[in-house]
Design a protein around this motif. Sequence first.
Motif, PDB file in Angstrom:
ATOM      1  N   SER A 260       0.809  -1.264  -0.048  1.00 48.45           N
ATOM      2  CA  SER A 260       0.084   0.021   0.071  1.00 48.45           C
ATOM      3  C   SER A 260       1.000   1.332  -0.125  1.00 48.45           C
ATOM      4  N   ARG A 264       2.579   2.802   7.205  1.00 49.64           N
ATOM      5  CA  ARG A 264       2.173   1.884   8.249  1.00 49.64           C
ATOM      6  C   ARG A 264       2.161   2.832   9.324  1.00 49.64           C
ATOM      7  N   ARG A 267       5.945   3.517  14.730  1.00 51.95           N
ATOM      8  CA  ARG A 267       6.223   2.749  16.042  1.00 51.95           C
ATOM      9  C   ARG A 267       7.051   3.531  17.111  1.00 51.95           C
ATOM     10  N   ARG A 466       8.062  -9.304   4.949  1.00 49.37           N
ATOM     11  CA  ARG A 466       7.505  -9.721   6.009  1.00 49.37           C
ATOM     12  C   ARG A 466       8.758 -10.577   7.034  1.00 49.37           C
ATOM     13  N   ASP A 469      10.782  -7.818   8.584  1.00 50.48           N
ATOM     14  CA  ASP A 469      10.378  -7.010   9.523  1.00 50.48           C
ATOM     15  C   ASP A 469      10.319  -7.942  10.784  1.00 50.48           C
ATOM     16  N   GLN A 491       5.797   0.834   3.444  1.00 48.00           N
ATOM     17  CA  GLN A 491       5.328  -0.257   4.327  1.00 48.00           C
ATOM     18  C   GLN A 491       6.664  -0.856   5.127  1.00 48.00           C
TER      19      GLN A 491
END
Length: 537
Positions: A260, A264, A267, A466, A469, A491
């Motif tokens: 996207s 995100r 954090r 992923r 991460d 992302q």
Amino acid sequence: MSLLEIRNLNICLPEGSERERAVEAVDLDLAPNEILCIVGESGSGKSLTARAVMGLLPKPHVRVVDGSIRMDGEDLVNVSDARMRDIRGSAISMIFQEPMTALNPVMTIGDQIDEVFRFHVAMRRKERRMRALALLDDVHLPDPEHIMRAYPHELSGGQRQRAMIAMALALDPKILIADEPTTALDVTTQAQILKLIKEMQAAHNTGVLFITHDFGVVADIADRVAVMQQGKLVETGTAEEVLNNPQHPYTQTLIDAVPSLTPRPPRDQSEQPVLQVEGLTKVFRSGGSIIGLGAAERTVTAASDVTLELRHGETLGIVGESGSGKSTVARCIVRLIDADNGKIMLNGTDLRPLGRAEMRPYRASIQMIFQDPFASLNPRTRVGKIIMQGPLLQGVSQTEAQDRARELLSIVGLDERAYGRFPHEFSGGQRQRIGIARALALNPDVLVADEPVSALDVSIQAQILRLLDEIRERMALSMIFITHDLRVAAQVCDRLAVMRYGEVVETGPTAAIFADPQASYTKELLAAVPGRTWRAA
């Protein structure tokens, strides 16, 4: 009425391949003034389908064994080689993914366009030249007279692709096949080429068969979409139907894997820096005084006064186009190349002035993942040994290094059998996992990832992102992530540094830069992202 009708197309693969058919029972139609995008991952058969239309399959081992490809009632599967040569260029043309390999390096651009006319039409030299100049002007190349005299290596990637489009359109073909024509291009150049293809298609009423794996490109350019998986056509429909309401699980998986453009959520971040880069400068020099030759020295400033900070547990993205200097900065940081000036402070120690022997103790603390894992892995060394080499050089025992290698293979999602195999026995995504395992073998504080997913299919890309991460969270790593893909940056990265022509033009939190970019160059990059107005449901 269709320009092109493909019916029950079957293309065989050589004996011993993982499947019998590269393409199986494919039916497709292409209408005048239509752009049909064929989408799929590597090995889906999309490029071989296009090459079958052009009669460019690597026969005899890869060939059409059943079906028809009809244009104006003529079956191209059964025409003679001489007839197919007449059809190529005049009725069907192709734009290849990498123009540097498709263009003749020892012929000027003008001579290569002229060759198209000479082989296909009776036309005087002066008229051929005027047509060539007009074509180069049509594709918006600056100074067509100069481009005519230039060789491919003297042009940029975007200019070479424009010249290739000019050649493909020279004889006003009915069908234009574009095989991943923007994959190797920067985002702003990619946007220009997509706009150009649409302009040319509309002006010439051409049917375009556009091969891609990028759904952002599909959203920008397609009228209809055909999705292929392992040689089979699994879904077709209008662009709106396929993009916004995909029916087949494979199409849904591909679209779900598209990153996207919405960053995100931020954090919690440590304020403690692990790496500080101050005033980093790197100048490359070539040519210069050679005995008997008066070659002038050429200098390129790849990095100019670059200042960056990486905090503990943070992912800092460095984004920009080819030639922006981002990969040079990455290589200077890990000391693969030496910077000319500046500081590279790792946990308070300046790495830049250290010699090879002095640098060795710090190698474990800062490791790199490369863009092309196949080129960076020794093809004659088994995977287990590749991962073990770093720890062994740092004085770890053989047993401990073996145990660590097996543990890392499990962490990156590869099974026990991978330990004793060679790199060529793995897919691209699996090789990148091996590269990640090698980088983690020394328990680094900082991981520098240089375009680690740009060569991967979208679903494999999502898996690797992923994985990175998860590893960053699990091992409390700090990461510098080099990319030209702003969807990926959104992302992955907590903060961004935008580079252009060797300089950092903007830094800040990812969400803030996406929401309110300050530099005009950052605004250009964001505006050029393919499919930026489309969001997967």
